[in-house]
Design an enzyme around this catalytic site. Structure first.
Site, PDB file in Angstrom:
ATOM      1  N   GLU A 128      52.172  82.131 -51.566  1.00  0.00           N
ATOM      2  CA  GLU A 128      52.473  81.398 -50.275  1.00  0.00           C
ATOM      3  C   GLU A 128      51.233  80.743 -50.140  1.00  0.00           C
ATOM      4  O   GLU A 128      50.972  79.513 -49.511  1.00  0.00           O
ATOM      5  CB  GLU A 128      52.893  82.187 -49.068  1.00  0.00           C
ATOM      6  CG  GLU A 128      54.136  82.657 -48.922  1.00  0.00           C
ATOM      7  CD  GLU A 128      54.586  83.591 -50.032  1.00  0.00           C
ATOM      8  OE1 GLU A 128      53.861  84.412 -50.635  1.00  0.00           O
ATOM      9  OE2 GLU A 128      55.866  83.643 -50.744  1.00  0.00           O
TER      10      GLU A 128
ATOM     11  N   HIS B 242      63.151  89.791 -43.575  1.00  0.00           N
ATOM     12  CA  HIS B 242      63.944  88.605 -43.703  1.00  0.00           C
ATOM     13  C   HIS B 242      64.541  88.148 -42.321  1.00  0.00           C
ATOM     14  O   HIS B 242      65.663  87.860 -42.061  1.00  0.00           O
ATOM     15  CB  HIS B 242      65.204  88.606 -44.597  1.00  0.00           C
ATOM     16  CG  HIS B 242      64.676  89.133 -45.970  1.00  0.00           C
ATOM     17  ND1 HIS B 242      64.455  90.319 -46.453  1.00  0.00           N
ATOM     18  CD2 HIS B 242      64.377  88.425 -47.188  1.00  0.00           C
ATOM     19  CE1 HIS B 242      64.132  90.410 -47.723  1.00  0.00           C
ATOM     20  NE2 HIS B 242      63.928  89.312 -48.251  1.00  0.00           N
TER      21      HIS B 242
HETATM   22  C1  LIG Z   1      55.525  87.457 -50.472  1.00  0.00           C
HETATM   23  C2  LIG Z   1      57.028  87.344 -50.962  1.00  0.00           C
HETATM   24  N1  LIG Z   1      57.417  86.049 -51.138  1.00  0.00           N
HETATM   25  C3  LIG Z   1      58.771  85.799 -51.539  1.00  0.00           C
HETATM   26  C4  LIG Z   1      59.716  86.457 -51.487  1.00  0.00           C
HETATM   27  C5  LIG Z   1      61.041  86.227 -51.802  1.00  0.00           C
HETATM   28  N2  LIG Z   1      61.336  86.907 -53.115  1.00  0.00           N
HETATM   29  C6  LIG Z   1      61.734  88.025 -53.231  1.00  0.00           C
HETATM   30  S1  LIG Z   1      62.122  88.542 -54.958  1.00  0.00           S
HETATM   31  C7  LIG Z   1      61.178  87.052 -55.447  1.00  0.00           C
HETATM   32  C8  LIG Z   1      61.167  86.952 -56.991  1.00  0.00           C
HETATM   33  C9  LIG Z   1      60.344  88.141 -57.610  1.00  0.00           C
HETATM   34  O1  LIG Z   1      60.376  87.769 -58.954  1.00  0.00           O
HETATM   35  P1  LIG Z   1      59.562  88.930 -59.662  1.00  0.00           P
HETATM   36  O2  LIG Z   1      58.207  89.171 -59.395  1.00  0.00           O
HETATM   37  O3  LIG Z   1      59.498  88.221 -61.395  1.00  0.00           O
HETATM   38  O4  LIG Z   1      60.527  90.416 -59.838  1.00  0.00           O
HETATM   39  P2  LIG Z   1      61.938  90.334 -60.366  1.00  0.00           P
HETATM   40  O5  LIG Z   1      62.788  90.135 -59.169  1.00  0.00           O
HETATM   41  O6  LIG Z   1      62.088  89.386 -61.555  1.00  0.00           O
HETATM   42  O7  LIG Z   1      62.012  91.652 -60.848  1.00  0.00           O
HETATM   43  C10 LIG Z   1      60.909  86.275 -54.510  1.00  0.00           C
HETATM   44  C11 LIG Z   1      60.168  85.032 -54.507  1.00  0.00           C
HETATM   45  C12 LIG Z   1      59.138  88.007 -51.208  1.00  0.00           C
HETATM   46  N3  LIG Z   1      59.892  88.758 -51.060  1.00  0.00           N
HETATM   47  N4  LIG Z   1      57.875  88.349 -50.827  1.00  0.00           N
END
Ligand SMILES: Cc1ncc(C[n+]2csc(CCOP(=O)(O)OP(=O)(O)O)c2C)c(N)n1
Ligand SMILES: Cc1ncc(C[n+]2csc(CCOP(=O)(O)OP(=O)(O)O)c2C)c(N)n1
Ligand SMILES: [Mg+2]
Ligand SMILES: [Mg+2]
Lengths: 368, 324, 368, 324
Positions: free
Chosen positions: D60, D129
């Site tokens: 962010e 959320h």
């Molecule tokens: C600070 C923050 N920003 C955005 C989100 C929304 N979000 C939830 S999971 C995700 C993707 C995470 O990807 P990754 O770190 O590769 O883990 P994966 O789900 O692929 O195992 C996002 C953007 C969040 N949970 N926290």
């Protein structure tokens, strides 16, 4: 157990693998595992897969509201679970680690209680599913905010070092998490303090829809360790024994006082990001089909076959046994019923200040 | 009893708590050899060593997040944010982790930690060495927020904060660090979080403030007293939870409330206090509860004095209340 | 000018240097600089040093409230200033860059207006001294919050790339800044977009009192570039021509479309952190004395001598000329008087909403 | 006129602004092929390409900070924060850079950018959320803050925000994304920031709200109307600046104010509005201005409905006001 000798080199250009696609043991050393141990890895991977399937069913039947499937991550997660000292070391997990937490012994009732948000959830149904935690097992309660658990893991590891507890803090996260500022700040602090923390990236090359190519321009995740003066291990996370042996070396290295390190476990994400996602929008079915060819379970099954300890009947019985345990726990969690609404005002602080008493009274009156 | 400035009282409180409890440790930027940029931790690293008085890397997220991990693993960290203005790069660690840890784990994990920060204006610090962000903390469930105005309170409240089982944001008005010297017990005493202090008794009107502007508030009260008007003066000391009982009791008596704070006005602690008083004492009020606050602009160095509530501004508002 | 050939290798174990302590040109290539150009570097370094001394005097005499001395950083800063295209490229500086901004042509009146917070400050005295900025010169106004200007620099560079402006965003910061999350997040975004941004660390090994050893465990700052898949250049920042030639290559490389990079200029901090600091609390006078042996100005003077273009009388006249220019600008800035208090309510937004009108009226009445 | 949900209206506004002005671009997590997790940017990357609809890394601070740089270099970035709860890891870029850039540079540099974010509860999102952080933005000088409650307003206000020369935080109650469908002009129109909307005319009392709880507020008003009590209902739409004139005019008429918001109560927008009304309409008030707000707890998934202002809670408070 402290390593007699160092087996793995950091910053390898290719991922470290010990079992090939056909299931051959290709390492330059003996694995030295008993049949019992080898079967245990399979059992835990299978249980993780079955749990994943079960959670997806709970979504379809509207019994729960969220799941982040971990199919494709099983080898990595079971490798981690077997490498740390359960109940002694700490785990700072993220929401895709249900397989890992299951293998660490998180009670099935707590898993389903949390999934349903029923009174069987030690956290009183306050968080989304896939966000458990367990003080007894030193599993730090999952927080949705990506990478926000990295600095706390660093802090816990600094405490472990200062107090000589012989513990290690293992902290897992995805590839997307590596872009967050807190990821950088936390690992840097742990590294400069030489704290016993092992940071583990379950790299499935996607952050929801964002491919790793848009996430970072680095060769891989492991090389990011250069920024902190620590080793970075690049590992085939579809190979449960590679994940296990590298994690074991990383953890015991930390326990022995050699400080922080970073481990990248390259995995696949077989499902959508979560039950709220539709991955066909951004990932071709061909690509996915190709990934599914590299399923960690069949590969490990081939290994067991090569080791001459594979028994199809045993596997079938195992599947039935696990499914039964899960169903029983699910029913118990369902029976537990709803949490008490007024618990909404507990645990904000150790005791309720006047304004929470007032707000609680308001709701109590409303509920009559 | 020794005479101490606020910064000496803070140093003394930290020293006592560290010798009382092995789990208490300090971390932050320059808290070690440098003793902090305001010398609040002076001499403590020499006394307790670099592990218990730890210079952190330059990252507020690392400081606050590590404090969460240290605390939940059993330590009692006291984190220093060099200036309150710099809490924001790390504030998610306070909001997403520290404030919600007990709640999200159903009480399994907790974060008993203190976050100390010099706050407020008046030292020619401009945009980033003058802000008063307490409203951000108070608006976030799970954090206690203290803003001190005297050396005596600073020691007693800081010791209480260190022993509290929840995260406490402890705000130190930097312009008061060396402004006042008063007798501070050289030994152990505690002041409860959430209890206000009655600084002046009176019946003409009630002045409520906390932190830095307590200076101007008391000056104004004394000027009024000289003119024969006795104002009651309440120092909140804690803004989350704030001492509603003390404020309501006083305003019930005087019927007039003037709330003074140097933070920006919009959605502030001052708004909360006057809103609550209007809700609960509607019939006893003889005049509208008024606010004298900082302005809704970034903090301008050139107007370092004019930005904050001036004695004139307080007296004008008080007059408005009394003439009402 | 686009490089015909690449002269410098990233990730060198030793800092890149072109002039040795004795002033010898030790590079494998001709510098190809005219006497005029060589003198220009000296003039700007000298002006930076004199400005620094002048600002310290203004503190002593109570005419200003803050200064972050840049003595010891002159070679690095002048090297940067000469490498970018003034008025075309953008600079995202930090508070210790007064020498750099002076060399980029920031008007002396604006420098002293900002230092005094007088009406001669285009920013109306709102910020602390050492926080100037200049739209005409594309010098992004300094912000006190360490590393908070890194993501904006990345964003500007992305805009430059998308719009094909042939500009480069040069962003400077200290060694401490590299620990901030925003530093990581900003560079990663620029790198993954292949944006024309050059991130430059003026590494003086101290963040106020915190030595680099407590800041990071990495070998040096340049290696942190591995985390972003970009080159990291490790340079002797006490050598003005090494700083200049490497920065020039880095900037033209970015301009030519080869993307982001990181440059570390190893410098010394001869003064305390700032006028508010007492560095004797944490830095031994011996250590400091040793550092002062490596002063970038005498070293470059020896280079000019070796090149046969050093002229002591010229240097003395130069010193007098510069001092005179500075004094004249200072006097003009003093004459300008105080900014109007009511300007406090301007520039919060393009226009004042009702609440700022009300607050402004209150103060206007107070001031009568 | 086409019927649109709020999320369609937002998508339509972005589409129109991007085709109107080449400088307008979108960036954020998953805004590209995925079209955003709520599909607000669906189809726009296909139409405008990956440069103008840019998937950012998961940071962010990178998104908001890059937006500042893009804006000050001449673009018109619209940044998406995937959930309002996740603004905090990057909030220093809003507070230290975006909000203060015009001020600290004396007007030389500006940050004309929009920060869109789904906000509020009601979708079983739990802690991260469901939050409503508008007070943090409103308390920070230099940011405009909009919280919409209808598809029509969403389009008109978003287009205005994109053309505004200052940073605008544009908050979209996620529970309303698909709850309401209404006629939305398929062409260009603007709604000014800072102007409230009168949703119901009445004289019994004034209900003021914004965003998600407008639903419960209108339900309550209609129930009262059915019982013969006509409440005046004001939708603030913008909370910084908020439309004081509209609120004062209505309360001057009704003498009774009930402020409804789902954000935590302490130092909130609700506190600001009731505090201001008490200050300025003291004599016209027939009853104390009351607030129905979210609670000062982290957002509990299990009590997703109970946490937010319920119709019952609003009716009870209205009754208290009317019986006063
Ligand atoms: C600070 C923050 N920003 C955005 C989100 C929304 N979000 C939830 S999971 C995700 C993707 C995470 O990807 P990754 O770190 O590769 O883990 P994966 O789900 O692929 O195992 C996002 C953007 C969040 N949970 N926290
Ligand atoms: C976000 C933030 N945290 C803390 C500070 C206080 N501070 C000002 S300068 C400084 C040290 C910076 O060191 P470095 O980055 O090495 O730059 P140098 O001053 O050495 O050139 C600190 C901690 C700040 N300005 N911003
Ligand atoms: Mg991933
Ligand atoms: Mg430095």
């Amino acid at each position: 157990m402290v390593q007699e000798k160092i087996r793995f080199q950091p910053f390898s250009p290719e991922p470290i693998g010990l079992i090939d696609e056909q299931g051959h043991w290709i390492a330059p050393f003996e694995h030295g595992l008993s049949a019992e141990q080898m079967r245990h890895f399979y059992r835990d991977m299978l249980a993780a897969r079955i749990l994943d399937e079960k959670l997806v069913v709970l979504i379809r039947t509207g019994k729960t509201t969220f799941v982040a499937p971990h199919s494709g991550h099983e080898a990595a997660q079971i490798g981690i679970a077997h490498a740390l000292r359960r109940g002694h070391d700490w785990l700072f997990p993220y929401y895709r680690d249900m397989g890992l937490m299951l293998a660490m012994g998180l009670p099935l009732l707590e898993i389903f209680g949390q999934t349903l948000g029923s009174a069987a959830d030690p956290a009183k149904g306050r968080q989304m599913p896939s966000h458990p935690g367990c003080k007894k097992l030193n599993i730090f309660t999952v927080c949705s905010a990506i990478a926000s658990h990295i600095p706390p893991a660093a802090g816990a590891a600094i405490s472990m070092k200062q107090r000589g507890t012989q513990q290690v803090a293992v902290c897992t996260f995805g590839d997307g998490a590596t872009s967050e500022g807190d990821w950088h700040a936390g690992i840097n602090f742990a590294a400069v303090q030489g704290a016993p923390a092992v940071f583990v990236c379950e790299n499935n090359r996607y952050a929801i829809s964002v491919n790793i190519a848009k996430q970072t321009a680095s060769e891989n995740i492991a090389v990011k360790a250069h920024a902190y003066g620590i080793p970075g291990y690049y590992v085939d996370g579809l190979d449960v024994l590679a994940s296990y042996f590298v994690m074991q070396e990383a953890i015991e290295r930390a326990r022995a006082g050699h400080g922080t390190c970073l481990v990248e476990l390259a995995v696949n994400r077989f499902g959508a990001h979560s039950s709220a996602d539709d991955d066909s929008r951004y990932r071709s079915r061909e690509e996915l089909a190709a990934e599914r060819q590299h399923d960690p379970l069949p590969r490990y099954q081939r290994f067991l076959e090569k080791q001459g300890i594979w028994d199809a009947q045993w596997a079938n019985e195992l599947r039935i046994e696990i499914a039964g345990e899960l169903e029983a726990a699910l029913q118990e969690a369902l029976q537990a019923g709803e949490p008490d609404p007024l618990e909404m005002f507990d645990d904000v602080f150790a005791a309720r200040p006047w304004h929470l008493e007032e707000q609680r009274r308001l709701v109590a009156e409303e509920l009559g | 009893m020794p005479n101490m400035t606020m910064v000496q009282a803070i140093n003394n409180a930290l020293d006592e708590e560290m010798s009382r409890d092995q789990r208490v440790m300090l971390l932050g930027e320059d808290v070690g050899k440098r003793g902090g940029v305001f010398l609040a931790t002076e001499g403590l690293q020499q006394k307790y060593g670099p592990d218990r008085v730890m210079d952190s890397p330059l990252s507020e997220a690392a400081i606050l997040g590590a404090a969460v991990g240290l605390a939940t693993h059993g330590m009692r960290p006291v984190a220093e944010i060099q200036f309150a203005d710099y809490v924001f790069p790390g504030i998610d660690q306070l909001f997403s982790q520290a404030a919600k840890l007990r709640y999200r784990s159903g009480g399994q994990f907790t974060a008993p930690m203190v976050v100390r920060m010099p706050t407020g204006g008046g030292v020619k610090g401009g945009h980033h060495h003058s802000q008063s962000p307490e409203a951000h903390f108070a608006h976030t469930a799970g954090l206690k927020v203290v803003v001190v105005s005297t050396p005596y309170d600073a020691k007693g409240l800081l010791k209480t904060a260190v022993r509290d089982d929840d995260p406490v944001v402890f705000m130190e008005p930097k312009r008061l660090y060396r402004a006042i010297k008063e007798e501070v017990p050289g030994d152990d005493y505690l002041i409860p979080i959430g209890k206000a202090a009655l600084r002046r008794q009176g019946d003409a009107l009630t002045l409520v403030s906390y932190g830095g502007p307590m200076v101007e508030t008391l000056k104004a009260a004394d000027e009024m007293a000289a003119a024969g008007l006795k104002a009651e003066v309440i120092d909140l000391r804690s803004v989350m939870p704030w001492d509603k009982e003390a404020v309501l009791n006083s305003v019930a008596k005087t019927g007039r409330l003037l709330m003074i704070s140097e933070a920006p006005r919009m959605a502030s602690i001052a708004s909360e206090v006057t809103a609550t008083v209007s809700e609960e004492l509607f019939d006893q009020l003889l005049a509208p509860p008024l606010r004298v606050t900082g302005f809704d602009t970034p903090y301008p160095l050139a107007q370092d004095k004019l930005y904050m509530p001036t004695v004139t501004r307080i007296l004008n508002a008080a007059k408005k209340l009394l003439d009402y």
